[in-house]
Write a protein that holds these residues in place. Sequence first.
Motif, PDB file in Angstrom:
ATOM      1  N   ASN A  88       0.848  -1.188   0.000  1.00  0.00           N
ATOM      2  CA  ASN A  88       0.000   0.000   0.000  1.00  0.00           C
ATOM      3  C   ASN A  88       0.886   1.241   0.000  1.00  0.00           C
ATOM      4  N   HIS A 105      -7.272   6.393   8.306  1.00  0.00           N
ATOM      5  CA  HIS A 105      -7.353   6.483   6.842  1.00  0.00           C
ATOM      6  C   HIS A 105      -7.118   7.903   6.345  1.00  0.00           C
ATOM      7  N   MET A 166      -9.100  -0.860  -4.686  1.00  0.00           N
ATOM      8  CA  MET A 166      -9.417  -0.235  -3.404  1.00  0.00           C
ATOM      9  C   MET A 166      -9.978   1.157  -3.604  1.00  0.00           C
ATOM     10  N   GLY A 170     -13.681   1.342  -2.453  1.00  0.00           N
ATOM     11  CA  GLY A 170     -13.734   2.208  -1.277  1.00  0.00           C
ATOM     12  C   GLY A 170     -14.564   3.455  -1.516  1.00  0.00           C
ATOM     13  N   ASN A 174     -16.824   3.009   1.426  1.00  0.00           N
ATOM     14  CA  ASN A 174     -16.355   3.850   2.527  1.00  0.00           C
ATOM     15  C   ASN A 174     -16.790   5.303   2.380  1.00  0.00           C
ATOM     16  N   GLY A 308      -9.901   5.527  -1.727  1.00  0.00           N
ATOM     17  CA  GLY A 308     -11.090   4.846  -1.234  1.00  0.00           C
ATOM     18  C   GLY A 308     -11.308   5.008   0.255  1.00  0.00           C
ATOM     19  N   CYS A 310      -9.553   4.222   2.579  1.00  0.00           N
ATOM     20  CA  CYS A 310      -9.335   2.880   3.126  1.00  0.00           C
ATOM     21  C   CYS A 310      -8.376   2.882   4.311  1.00  0.00           C
ATOM     22  N   ASP A 315      -9.122  -3.233   5.193  1.00  0.00           N
ATOM     23  CA  ASP A 315      -9.855  -3.400   3.940  1.00  0.00           C
ATOM     24  C   ASP A 315      -9.206  -4.381   2.966  1.00  0.00           C
TER      25      ASP A 315
END
Length: 362
Positions: A88, A105, A166, A170, A174, A308, A310, A315
Amino acid sequence: MPQEVRGVVSREKGKPVTVETIVIPDPGPGEAVVKVQACGVCHTDLHYREGNIEDAYPFLLGHEAAGVVESLGEGVTGLEVGDYVILNWRAVCGVCRACRKGKHHLCFDTHNAAQAMTLKDTGEELKPALGIGAFAEKTLVHSGQCTKVNPDIDPAQAGLIGCGIMAGAGAAINTGEVKRGETVAVIGCGGVGDAAIAGAALAGATTIIAVDTEDRKLEWAKGFGATHTINAKNTDPVQGIRDLTDGFGADVVVDAVGIPATWKQAFEARDLAGRLVLVGVPSPDMKLEADFQPFFSHGGSLRASWYGDCLPSRDFPMLVDLALQGRFPLDKFVTERISLDDVEQSFEKMHHGDVLRSVVIL
């Protein structure tokens, strides 16, 4: 000992990428060397090549990656050699004002590896794309950029979660907070838009409208959960979305393109109290102009979704598990599997809309 590996490098703005020998240092405190197994070709990599992100050439491209931790620096906890991970690009600090509020996040002080990877022939420091640089046999990252997931998932699928999947899923789950029974429209049906469609379907949306200008992409969108499609070349998207939602507009409209024209369409296609989610990335020169009164009269919210919204540790494993259960169509995003030498050609295919994702297999 430092290692020499092959990697895809962008040396000059707008010039074809080349496969070069790069030097990977031993991991320092808090760092990890990851043996890359697969890495997706994302539009962001093309933006780096074109100088649309920054002008810090040379770049080591690639960031949608999965692989195995090969070595760790001092002080790393929660990670072991041999762990199967998705990379990530936001290792959270844990101490900034966002993290202290429990909103990791939104971390305002994310970080990457402190050491630089270099070109063997010139010794130049490489700027890794999104702090990852995974179009390479191995890469150096901060240990916080490594998210452990179930190793049963295909690396070609898993790596895509690290960015495009994502970002899209997301944006729906999200940021847009799609709920059961809601109506959703997604403008732009590339990889991120289709991930938003899949996320909306997962969340329980009953009407999911895909909007694009290419019939081929609209057909792809159906495979991710779109219940209706609109070709914006033939039909006004705003009117089309209203017609498919009893004249009201959608509860959530996701703009996966990121230009003023599509943002305005998303703004106008919302129902009362509807949510607009921008996930497409605008360029720095773009300006927004919109009528103010309709925002007041329609209420709702205008949101931007970055990665997203995230939390990778939460996630990424969730999406992997859902894919393994057959509840999230991760496999459908992989259009082709290629080698490091094919990356430049994959950019051309991307430009023409021939693929959702080309994935480099190492």
